[in-house]
Design a protein around this motif. Sequence first.
Motif, PDB file in Angstrom:
ATOM      1  N   PRO A   1       0.811  -1.236   0.000  1.00 17.66           N
ATOM      2  CA  PRO A   1       0.000   0.000   0.000  1.00 17.66           C
ATOM      3  C   PRO A   1       0.834   1.271   0.000  1.00 17.66           C
ATOM      4  O   PRO A   1       0.534   2.215  -0.745  1.00 17.66           O
ATOM      5  CB  PRO A   1      -0.837  -0.146   1.281  1.00 17.66           C
ATOM      6  N   ALA A   2       1.888   1.320   0.819  1.00 15.43           N
ATOM      7  CA  ALA A   2       2.743   2.515   0.836  1.00 15.43           C
ATOM      8  C   ALA A   2       3.423   2.700  -0.520  1.00 15.43           C
ATOM      9  O   ALA A   2       3.517   3.824  -1.046  1.00 15.43           O
ATOM     10  CB  ALA A   2       3.781   2.412   1.943  1.00 15.43           C
TER      11      ALA A   2
ATOM     12  N   HIS B   1      -0.383   6.354   1.456  1.00 13.85           N
ATOM     13  CA  HIS B   1      -0.179   7.370   2.491  1.00 13.85           C
ATOM     14  C   HIS B   1       0.035   8.763   1.904  1.00 13.85           C
ATOM     15  O   HIS B   1       0.334   9.708   2.637  1.00 13.85           O
ATOM     16  CB  HIS B   1       1.017   6.985   3.365  1.00 13.85           C
ATOM     17  N   ASP B   2      -0.105   8.884   0.605  1.00 12.40           N
ATOM     18  CA  ASP B   2       0.080  10.171  -0.066  1.00 12.40           C
ATOM     19  C   ASP B   2      -1.252  10.896  -0.107  1.00 12.40           C
ATOM     20  O   ASP B   2      -2.140  10.534  -0.883  1.00 12.40           O
ATOM     21  CB  ASP B   2       0.622   9.937  -1.477  1.00 12.40           C
ATOM     22  N   ASP B   3      -1.394  11.929   0.703  1.00 11.88           N
ATOM     23  CA  ASP B   3      -2.668  12.628   0.888  1.00 11.88           C
ATOM     24  C   ASP B   3      -2.680  13.936   0.088  1.00 11.88           C
ATOM     25  O   ASP B   3      -1.925  14.859   0.384  1.00 11.88           O
ATOM     26  CB  ASP B   3      -2.884  12.905   2.378  1.00 11.88           C
ATOM     27  N   TRP B   4      -3.534  14.016  -0.907  1.00 10.40           N
ATOM     28  CA  TRP B   4      -3.637  15.198  -1.761  1.00 10.40           C
ATOM     29  C   TRP B   4      -4.733  16.161  -1.297  1.00 10.40           C
ATOM     30  O   TRP B   4      -4.984  17.167  -1.966  1.00 10.40           O
ATOM     31  CB  TRP B   4      -3.937  14.782  -3.200  1.00 10.40           C
TER      32      TRP B   4
ATOM     33  N   ALA C   1       5.979   5.370  -1.985  1.00  6.36           N
ATOM     34  CA  ALA C   1       6.940   5.284  -0.874  1.00  6.36           C
ATOM     35  C   ALA C   1       7.467   3.859  -0.826  1.00  6.36           C
ATOM     36  O   ALA C   1       6.814   2.961  -0.283  1.00  6.36           O
ATOM     37  CB  ALA C   1       6.282   5.659   0.455  1.00  6.36           C
ATOM     38  N   THR C   2       8.654   3.635  -1.397  1.00  8.52           N
ATOM     39  CA  THR C   2       9.213   2.284  -1.412  1.00  8.52           C
ATOM     40  C   THR C   2       9.808   1.897  -0.066  1.00  8.52           C
ATOM     41  O   THR C   2       9.842   0.720   0.279  1.00  8.52           O
ATOM     42  CB  THR C   2      10.321   2.162  -2.462  1.00  8.52           C
ATOM     43  N   GLY C   3      10.330   2.887   0.679  1.00 12.67           N
ATOM     44  CA  GLY C   3      11.014   2.596   1.935  1.00 12.67           C
ATOM     45  C   GLY C   3      12.380   1.966   1.755  1.00 12.67           C
ATOM     46  O   GLY C   3      13.041   1.646   2.738  1.00 12.67           O
ATOM     47  N   ARG C   4      12.844   1.816   0.516  1.00  9.87           N
ATOM     48  CA  ARG C   4      14.104   1.112   0.252  1.00  9.87           C
ATOM     49  C   ARG C   4      15.190   2.119  -0.108  1.00  9.87           C
ATOM     50  O   ARG C   4      15.327   2.530  -1.260  1.00  9.87           O
ATOM     51  CB  ARG C   4      13.910   0.083  -0.863  1.00  9.87           C
ATOM     52  N   MET C   5      15.961   2.506   0.893  1.00  6.25           N
ATOM     53  CA  MET C   5      16.912   3.597   0.732  1.00  6.25           C
ATOM     54  C   MET C   5      18.045   3.240  -0.230  1.00  6.25           C
ATOM     55  O   MET C   5      18.368   4.017  -1.134  1.00  6.25           O
ATOM     56  CB  MET C   5      17.485   3.987   2.097  1.00  6.25           C
ATOM     57  N   VAL C   6      18.674   2.084  -0.044  1.00  4.86           N
ATOM     58  CA  VAL C   6      19.822   1.732  -0.885  1.00  4.86           C
ATOM     59  C   VAL C   6      19.394   1.566  -2.335  1.00  4.86           C
ATOM     60  O   VAL C   6      20.096   2.002  -3.259  1.00  4.86           O
ATOM     61  CB  VAL C   6      20.518   0.470  -0.353  1.00  4.86           C
TER      62      VAL C   6
ATOM     63  N   HIS D   1       9.779   8.057   0.279  1.00  2.00           N
ATOM     64  CA  HIS D   1       8.957   8.669   1.326  1.00  2.00           C
ATOM     65  C   HIS D   1       7.667   9.316   0.832  1.00  2.00           C
ATOM     66  O   HIS D   1       7.026  10.039   1.593  1.00  2.00           O
ATOM     67  CB  HIS D   1       9.772   9.739   2.056  1.00  2.00           C
ATOM     68  N   SER D   2       7.274   9.144  -0.424  1.00  2.00           N
ATOM     69  CA  SER D   2       6.144   9.921  -0.969  1.00  2.00           C
ATOM     70  C   SER D   2       6.378  11.414  -0.734  1.00  2.00           C
ATOM     71  O   SER D   2       5.458  12.153  -0.365  1.00  2.00           O
ATOM     72  CB  SER D   2       4.810   9.517  -0.316  1.00  2.00           C
ATOM     73  N   ASP D   3       7.609  11.865  -0.914  1.00  2.02           N
ATOM     74  CA  ASP D   3       7.991  13.228  -0.553  1.00  2.02           C
ATOM     75  C   ASP D   3       7.298  14.224  -1.466  1.00  2.02           C
ATOM     76  O   ASP D   3       7.610  14.332  -2.651  1.00  2.02           O
ATOM     77  CB  ASP D   3       9.512  13.379  -0.651  1.00  2.02           C
ATOM     78  N   ALA D   4       6.347  14.967  -0.919  1.00  6.59           N
ATOM     79  CA  ALA D   4       5.538  15.885  -1.713  1.00  6.59           C
ATOM     80  C   ALA D   4       6.181  17.252  -1.895  1.00  6.59           C
ATOM     81  O   ALA D   4       5.647  18.084  -2.635  1.00  6.59           O
ATOM     82  CB  ALA D   4       4.171  16.075  -1.056  1.00  6.59           C
ATOM     83  N   ASP D   5       7.327  17.496  -1.252  1.00  5.46           N
ATOM     84  CA  ASP D   5       7.857  18.854  -1.249  1.00  5.46           C
ATOM     85  C   ASP D   5       9.247  18.997  -1.844  1.00  5.46           C
ATOM     86  O   ASP D   5       9.517  19.965  -2.548  1.00  5.46           O
ATOM     87  CB  ASP D   5       7.874  19.406   0.180  1.00  5.46           C
ATOM     88  N   GLN D   6      10.162  18.069  -1.572  1.00  2.90           N
ATOM     89  CA  GLN D   6      11.550  18.283  -1.958  1.00  2.90           C
ATOM     90  C   GLN D   6      11.732  18.310  -3.469  1.00  2.90           C
ATOM     91  O   GLN D   6      11.231  17.447  -4.190  1.00  2.90           O
ATOM     92  CB  GLN D   6      12.442  17.200  -1.349  1.00  2.90           C
ATOM     93  N   VAL D   7      12.468  19.317  -3.942  1.00  7.02           N
ATOM     94  CA  VAL D   7      12.742  19.508  -5.355  1.00  7.02           C
ATOM     95  C   VAL D   7      14.224  19.245  -5.592  1.00  7.02           C
ATOM     96  O   VAL D   7      15.066  19.583  -4.759  1.00  7.02           O
ATOM     97  CB  VAL D   7      12.381  20.939  -5.788  1.00  7.02           C
TER      98      VAL D   7
END
Length: 316
Positions: A82-83, A88-91, A121-126, A245-251
């Motif tokens: 689901p992530a 978890h991405d709320d518009w 949001a994968t959660g998989r950093m590497v 992270h479903s990051d909605a802000d970082q450019v």
Amino acid sequence: MTTTHQDSIAVWDAGAPYSLTQTLGIIGRGPGDRTVRLTPENAWLAFNTPAGPATLGISQRGTELHARAWGPGADHALESAPALLGAHDDWSAFDSPTVTETLPARVREARRRHPALRLPATGRMVDALVPAILEQKVTALEALRGYAVLLRKFGLPAPGAGTNAAVPTDLMVAPTPAQWAQIPSWEWHRAGVGPQRSATVQRMLRSSSGLERLSALPAAEAGAKLQSIPGIGAWTAAEVTQRTHSDADQVAVGDYHLAAYVGWALAGKPVDDAGMLELLEPWRGHRQRVVRLLQLSGLRKPTFGPRMTIQDHRGH
């Protein structure tokens, strides 16, 4: 939004229009990335989990996403689905009149035409960091080619690939952090990856056990901690958190093309990074949403100007 489980199948109802290709399209790194396969109705992803490798197959039926998984990490893959799909991405705040009325017409129209976009949001950093590092200061073509070469040589067949008719035969799992760390320097060289970028990957891998814990932090905090690793700056951190992270802000500040693109879209002229951030400032908290919608709007900036040349490290 609801999720149900049955055996090795999970069903998530998005409860609204949904697009697999628009949502998951940023995860794959070019046509040579064999860890991802996408069609409008189906998606296949192969990746490592704490329990081992997994293949995750997703099919869309209306607003329902049906997920099946194979391999030692199957349960973990289903739990994270689901992530991954943007649950978890709320518009809602972005779609409120308070924000919508301030948006340029081009962005409002793109949102109207593309209500099915979610941020994953994968959660998989590497998994997100390695290809992002390879894309530092080189053309996308060169970076994607190098990543594809390394995947083909050091990745492993995805669970079910070649043995299960439901899984694409060429689907692959990327190397684990330990496997990336064991790739000798000459293989990076043969893949066209210069010593500066391969050294940054190696530094990142020495922190890999702690890196995965960053997926539980807010995107801005995770991005800041990533930048404490030498060789990882704001551009790389943004490229990672947008996917993890479903990051909605970082450019992606420092992108070779993005600032000029946003400038043409919002001001009718090219701008630098500072100008881009100034243009996007009214929508802080949603700046990445604005960029994604601009990219879906069909706008193409003028193509005149110098082009970045491909650097070939293999002959040095």
